[in-house]
Motif scaffolding. Structure first.
Motif, mmCIF file in Angstrom:
data_model
loop_
_atom_site.group_PDB
_atom_site.id
_atom_site.type_symbol
_atom_site.label_atom_id
_atom_site.label_comp_id
_atom_site.label_asym_id
_atom_site.label_seq_id
_atom_site.Cartn_x
_atom_site.Cartn_y
_atom_site.Cartn_z
ATOM 1 N N ASP A 1 4.507 51.386 -28.370
ATOM 2 C CA ASP A 1 5.331 50.474 -27.583
ATOM 3 C C ASP A 1 6.438 49.848 -28.427
ATOM 4 O O ASP A 1 7.570 49.674 -27.954
ATOM 5 N N ALA A 2 6.105 49.501 -29.682
ATOM 6 C CA ALA A 2 7.110 48.890 -30.555
ATOM 7 C C ALA A 2 8.246 49.868 -30.835
ATOM 8 O O ALA A 2 9.429 49.502 -30.819
ATOM 9 N N LEU A 3 7.887 51.113 -31.076
ATOM 10 C CA LEU A 3 8.909 52.124 -31.337
ATOM 11 C C LEU A 3 9.789 52.346 -30.113
ATOM 12 O O LEU A 3 11.016 52.475 -30.222
ATOM 13 N N VAL A 4 9.157 52.387 -28.933
ATOM 14 C CA VAL A 4 9.926 52.585 -27.696
ATOM 15 C C VAL A 4 10.854 51.405 -27.441
ATOM 16 O O VAL A 4 11.998 51.580 -27.000
ATOM 17 N N ASP A 5 10.371 50.186 -27.719
ATOM 18 C CA ASP A 5 11.221 49.004 -27.540
ATOM 19 C C ASP A 5 12.451 49.071 -28.439
ATOM 20 O O ASP A 5 13.570 48.755 -28.005
ATOM 21 N N VAL A 6 12.259 49.461 -29.687
ATOM 22 C CA VAL A 6 13.395 49.578 -30.609
ATOM 23 C C VAL A 6 14.345 50.671 -30.132
ATOM 24 O O VAL A 6 15.577 50.510 -30.166
ATOM 25 N N TRP A 7 13.771 51.783 -29.673
ATOM 26 C CA TRP A 7 14.600 52.875 -29.159
ATOM 27 C C TRP A 7 15.467 52.380 -27.998
ATOM 28 O O TRP A 7 16.663 52.699 -27.916
ATOM 29 N N GLY A 8 14.876 51.583 -27.116
ATOM 30 C CA GLY A 8 15.627 51.043 -25.979
ATOM 31 C C GLY A 8 16.732 50.094 -26.414
ATOM 32 O O GLY A 8 17.829 50.089 -25.837
ATOM 33 N N THR A 9 16.450 49.279 -27.427
ATOM 34 C CA THR A 9 17.476 48.374 -27.935
ATOM 35 C C THR A 9 18.642 49.159 -28.535
ATOM 36 O O THR A 9 19.810 48.806 -28.352
ATOM 37 N N LEU A 10 18.323 50.232 -29.252
ATOM 38 C CA LEU A 10 19.376 51.082 -29.801
ATOM 39 C C LEU A 10 20.220 51.705 -28.690
ATOM 40 O O LEU A 10 21.443 51.845 -28.815
ATOM 41 N N GLU A 11 19.558 52.061 -27.589
ATOM 42 C CA GLU A 11 20.299 52.604 -26.447
ATOM 43 C C GLU A 11 21.265 51.552 -25.899
ATOM 44 O O GLU A 11 22.411 51.854 -25.538
ATOM 45 N N ASP A 12 20.805 50.296 -25.850
ATOM 46 C CA ASP A 12 21.686 49.204 -25.406
ATOM 47 C C ASP A 12 22.875 49.037 -26.350
ATOM 48 O O ASP A 12 24.000 48.750 -25.907
ATOM 49 N N LEU A 13 22.628 49.182 -27.646
ATOM 50 C CA LEU A 13 23.719 49.061 -28.614
ATOM 51 C C LEU A 13 24.763 50.155 -28.398
ATOM 52 O O LEU A 13 25.969 49.911 -28.495
ATOM 53 N N GLU A 14 24.288 51.358 -28.085
ATOM 54 C CA GLU A 14 25.237 52.450 -27.819
ATOM 55 C C GLU A 14 26.055 52.155 -26.563
ATOM 56 O O GLU A 14 27.262 52.430 -26.509
ATOM 57 N N THR A 15 25.408 51.581 -25.558
ATOM 58 C CA THR A 15 26.131 51.204 -24.338
ATOM 59 C C THR A 15 27.205 50.175 -24.646
ATOM 60 O O THR A 15 28.327 50.246 -24.130
ATOM 61 N N THR A 16 26.878 49.225 -25.512
ATOM 62 C CA THR A 16 27.863 48.219 -25.903
ATOM 63 C C THR A 16 29.040 48.853 -26.637
ATOM 64 O O THR A 16 30.201 48.466 -26.437
ATOM 65 N N CYS A 17 28.763 49.828 -27.477
ATOM 66 C CA CYS A 17 29.844 50.554 -28.143
ATOM 67 C C CYS A 17 30.769 51.199 -27.118
ATOM 68 O O CYS A 17 31.994 51.200 -27.279
ATOM 69 N N GLY A 18 30.166 51.752 -26.072
ATOM 70 C CA GLY A 18 30.966 52.358 -25.014
ATOM 71 C C GLY A 18 31.859 51.339 -24.330
ATOM 72 O O GLY A 18 33.010 51.628 -23.979
ATOM 73 N N GLU A 19 31.348 50.129 -24.142
ATOM 74 C CA GLU A 19 32.147 49.068 -23.520
ATOM 75 C C GLU A 19 33.325 48.674 -24.409
ATOM 76 O O GLU A 19 34.436 48.434 -23.924
ATOM 77 N N ILE A 20 33.062 48.594 -25.709
ATOM 78 C CA ILE A 20 34.153 48.272 -26.644
ATOM 79 C C ILE A 20 35.207 49.369 -26.604
ATOM 80 O O ILE A 20 36.413 49.097 -26.619
ATOM 81 N N ALA A 21 34.759 50.628 -26.542
ATOM 82 C CA ALA A 21 35.699 51.752 -26.482
ATOM 83 C C ALA A 21 36.527 51.695 -25.210
ATOM 84 O O ALA A 21 37.744 51.941 -25.235
ATOM 85 N N MET A 22 35.918 51.355 -24.089
ATOM 86 C CA MET A 22 36.660 51.261 -22.833
ATOM 87 C C MET A 22 37.704 50.157 -22.898
ATOM 88 O O MET A 22 38.840 50.327 -22.441
ATOM 89 N N ASP A 23 37.339 49.033 -23.473
ATOM 90 C CA ASP A 23 38.300 47.926 -23.624
ATOM 91 C C ASP A 23 39.496 48.374 -24.461
ATOM 92 O O ASP A 23 40.648 48.064 -24.135
#
Length: 316
Positions: free
Chosen positions: A233-255
């Motif tokens: 579960d801990a590994l999956v939670d970290v994996w999900g947070t990393l996915e959120d970070l990638e999404t944020t990168c995409g938002e910065i790129a769109m801006d």
């Protein structure tokens, strides 16, 4: 200042700068290493201390600050030129000399030196231009124009014709010179505002990417803290947070892409390039420095996620 519209910029997360031809720098090398699960525990060190991808933005900031200094010098030079013109009183005459019509062909036939004998006022006006606009520290390096070329570019063909061929500074010519010089100064003010805005954008993008990378490194450090292997579960939670970070990168790129598609208007003539071409065309590392930095950030996030996927698959 010399400022052809750039091609439409398209950025896909994970892609390098569109103009890059080969990845040979240390940041790229580190990105390749991070894809290997065997070195995931060394992520903080492979990140090269302060996140090497920020070098793209650092280079852009240095380049932009230098350009800002040049724009300020040019603005101040035109302000001084208009001030000096304001202290020159033209002589009245029954026949007022008007600026000649715009004619590049006529300029091409000009002798090296002005023809005829100019009155003191016209000579003072000519000299004022040389000692202000053509005396900025970067003039030779960036322009290296002749007197006529400079006046033509900055004030127009008609003014260049008149100031070079007339034998006196008429009230009409002086007024035209003042108006055109004031317009050139205002053009620098607009450009300066756009440059300052770009510096703020660089700072903002760097701060957002720094938060993403700091979170990424903290997650890795957290997983490495315990003596036992983290739970599924801990590994999956970290994996999900990393996915959120990638999404944020995409938002910065769109801006950023929105800004690239709608550059500030700083062109004075059709020959001037659009703002971002003017600012970054000569940048060696990347013509799109923010997008290049985002791509590097995404590389690191994805490398961490891929490494976690291998660890998750091994958990019983």
């Amino acid at each position: 200042m010399s400022i052809s519209s750039p091609a439409s910029v398209s950025f896909r997360i994970g892609a390098r700068d569109p103009t890059a031809t080969e990845c040979t720098d240390l940041a790229c090398e580190a990105s390749g290493l991070l894809s290997d699960p065997a070195v995931v525990s060394m992520i903080v060190f492979v990140s090269i201390a302060v996140f090497a991808a920020f070098a793209y933005i650092a280079d852009a900031r240095t380049h932009t600050r230098e350009e800002r200094r040049r724009v300020v010098d040019e603005r101040d030079a035109f302000e001084e030129f208009t001030d000096r013109l304001g202290h020159i009183t033209p002589r009245e005459s029954e026949v007022a000399a008007e600026p000649a019509g715009r004619s590049g062909a006529r300029l091409a036939r000009f002798p090296t030196d002005p023809g005829g004998t100019a009155d003191d006022e016209l000579e003072r006006a000519r000299e004022a231009y040389r000692e202000t606009v053509m005396a900025v520290p970067h003039y030779t390096e960036e322009y290296d124009d002749s007197y006529l070329e400079s006046v033509t570019e900055e004030l127009g063909d008609d003014v260049a014709t008149a100031i070079w061929t007339e034998d006196r500074l008429s009230p009409a010519l002086r007024t035209t010179l003042l108006n055109r010089a004031q317009g050139a100064r205002e053009a620098r003010e607009r450009l300066l505002s756009a440059v300052d805005s770009e510096l703020s954008e660089l700072d903002s993008a760097e701060a957002r990417l720094a938060r993403i990378d700091r979170t990424r490194r903290n997650l890795d450090a957290h997983l490495s803290e315990g003596r036992s292997e983290p739970t599924f579960d801990a590994l999956v939670d970290v994996w999900g947070t990393l996915e959120d970070l990638e999404t944020t990168c995409g938002e910065i790129a769109m801006d950023r892409q929105e800004r690239l598609r709608d550059p500030p208007f700083t062109r004075r003539t059709e020959r001037d390039p659009a703002f971002y071409d003017y600012l970054y065309a000569d940048l060696e590392a990347a013509r799109y420095p923010v997008l290049a930095a985002i791509a590097e950030a995404v590389d690191r996030v994805r490398a961490d996620r891929h490494a976690l996927e291998s660890r998750i698959a091994q958990v019983d």
